[in-house]
Design a protein around this motif. Sequence first.
Motif, PDB file in Angstrom:
ATOM      1  N   GLU A 300       0.679  -1.638   0.069  1.00 46.58           N
ATOM      2  CA  GLU A 300      -0.216   0.044   0.031  1.00 46.58           C
ATOM      3  C   GLU A 300       0.961   1.028  -0.077  1.00 46.58           C
ATOM      4  OE1 GLU A 300      -3.485   1.839   2.063  1.00 46.58           O
ATOM      5  OE2 GLU A 300      -2.688  -0.345   2.747  1.00 46.58           O
ATOM      6  N   LEU A 301       2.022   1.126   1.076  1.00 46.22           N
ATOM      7  CA  LEU A 301       3.026   2.848   0.433  1.00 46.22           C
ATOM      8  C   LEU A 301       3.040   3.092  -0.925  1.00 46.22           C
ATOM      9  CD1 LEU A 301       4.516   1.836   4.078  1.00 46.22           C
ATOM     10  CD2 LEU A 301       2.798   3.457   3.952  1.00 46.22           C
ATOM     11  N   ALA A 302       3.287   1.865  -1.612  1.00 44.92           N
ATOM     12  CA  ALA A 302       4.535   1.618  -2.682  1.00 44.92           C
ATOM     13  C   ALA A 302       2.942   2.714  -3.307  1.00 44.92           C
ATOM     14  CB  ALA A 302       4.812   0.560  -2.823  1.00 44.92           C
ATOM     15  N   ASN A 304       0.363   4.351  -2.931  1.00 41.26           N
ATOM     16  CA  ASN A 304      -0.462   5.083  -2.410  1.00 41.26           C
ATOM     17  C   ASN A 304       0.702   6.252  -1.480  1.00 41.26           C
ATOM     18  OD1 ASN A 304      -1.777   7.540  -1.436  1.00 41.26           O
ATOM     19  ND2 ASN A 304      -3.358   6.014  -0.360  1.00 41.26           N
ATOM     20  N   PRO A 305       1.742   6.695  -1.629  1.00 46.21           N
ATOM     21  CA  PRO A 305       2.372   7.155  -0.250  1.00 46.21           C
ATOM     22  C   PRO A 305       2.265   7.948   0.443  1.00 46.21           C
ATOM     23  CG  PRO A 305       3.631   7.393  -3.140  1.00 46.21           C
ATOM     24  CD  PRO A 305       1.957   7.130  -3.088  1.00 46.21           C
ATOM     25  N   ARG A 306       0.958   8.817   0.337  1.00 48.69           N
ATOM     26  CA  ARG A 306      -0.331   9.194   1.071  1.00 48.69           C
ATOM     27  C   ARG A 306      -0.445   8.683   2.226  1.00 48.69           C
ATOM     28  NH1 ARG A 306      -4.195  12.381  -2.681  1.00 48.69           N
ATOM     29  NH2 ARG A 306      -2.605  14.563  -3.272  1.00 48.69           N
ATOM     30  N   SER A 307      -0.296   7.634   2.289  1.00 50.17           N
ATOM     31  CA  SER A 307      -0.842   6.365   3.693  1.00 50.17           C
ATOM     32  C   SER A 307      -0.154   6.357   4.498  1.00 50.17           C
ATOM     33  CB  SER A 307      -1.472   5.545   3.044  1.00 50.17           C
ATOM     34  OG  SER A 307       0.089   4.629   2.498  1.00 50.17           O
ATOM     35  N   ALA A 308       1.319   6.864   4.024  1.00 51.13           N
ATOM     36  CA  ALA A 308       2.554   6.219   5.274  1.00 51.13           C
ATOM     37  C   ALA A 308       2.213   7.059   6.487  1.00 51.13           C
ATOM     38  CB  ALA A 308       3.647   7.132   4.246  1.00 51.13           C
ATOM     39  N   SER A 309       1.001   8.160   7.160  1.00 56.42           N
ATOM     40  CA  SER A 309       1.394   8.557   8.355  1.00 56.42           C
ATOM     41  C   SER A 309       0.025   7.770   8.808  1.00 56.42           C
ATOM     42  CB  SER A 309       1.342   9.935   8.438  1.00 56.42           C
ATOM     43  OG  SER A 309      -0.011  10.201   7.932  1.00 56.42           O
TER      44      SER A 309
END
Length: 339
Positions: A300-302, A304-309
């Motif tokens: 998911e991080l790869a 959608n970088p917006r999901s990181a936090s």
Amino acid sequence: MAILLDVTAPAHVPVLAAELLEICAPERGATVVDCTFGQGGHAQLFAECIGPGGLLVAIDRDPAARARFEELHGDWQCEARFVQGDFADVLAALLDEGLEADVVYFDLGVSSLQIDQPERGFSYTRDAPLDMRMDPSAPLSARDLLNAWDERQLAQVLRRYGEERYAARIAREICARRKRRPIETTGELVAAIEAALPAAARRLGHGHPAKRTFQALRIAVNHELESLDRALPLAFELTRPGGRIAAISFHSLEDRRVKNFMRELARGCVCPPDFPICTCGRQPRAELLTPRALRPSADELAANPRSASARLRALRKLPEGDGEGRRPASDHRKQERAA
């Protein structure tokens, strides 16, 4: 219930969707309250799960979310309705109606729907009017507040809501610039922030230098933390015994409130640790389903970088008298540390 989602698909995929569905475990015919509808990604998945006989109540203060709801809900088999407003106010109204929910969930913070519309003023990467109102009919925009606060108040807001290390320097620069002319756009605000920061801070690489200031202003304009503090107890009251509450947060200010609220409800015995047996009789009102917050997967991080936090926490509301209030004090302290 195993939920498999293709997080590499080009369509909008909501953050931590599989984890949220699995932990909330919505059944056919359930009543679900989505407190932050946004683009409706989570709601669409829940609607598929609850099916005919189910009810999904979608809440959002943004009128753009209502338009998105109208696009989506015609294809759902469950009953659905949209209520525009602050989620705390709407939850109170639902309680007055006598509604009982099996699942209540929050996807906190600013939505992609808002970030991806430059004219809304939420993004620090594109120049636009300095607005940041989730409800465009609200009386005060970020421009209004930024040009009205005195330097001390501005620094306090940046420090409290943005956890900005250089709050005083940024506030001083903003006040100096607005003496010449009001700060009207996101680009002008970004320029002031960058000018205020020491050169070393701009080179550290901890994200965009304006990120924390924009967060602070957005929270202040929309009264986000005050609304969350009101909404969490209302959500618990609205949830029927055995039901579940979940919240996805994106910064520590939100996550801390959610964690403390859930941990307090799950807390049983509060007797001193040297008491051999419980004498307080306190029973937990909820069971923590996430001893530690769930985070996005590497896939998911790869995608959608917006999901990181993002952090997901959830609880299950216990039936009255179902708690374990007489467990040893050492046990409940272990649970609190794990949370």
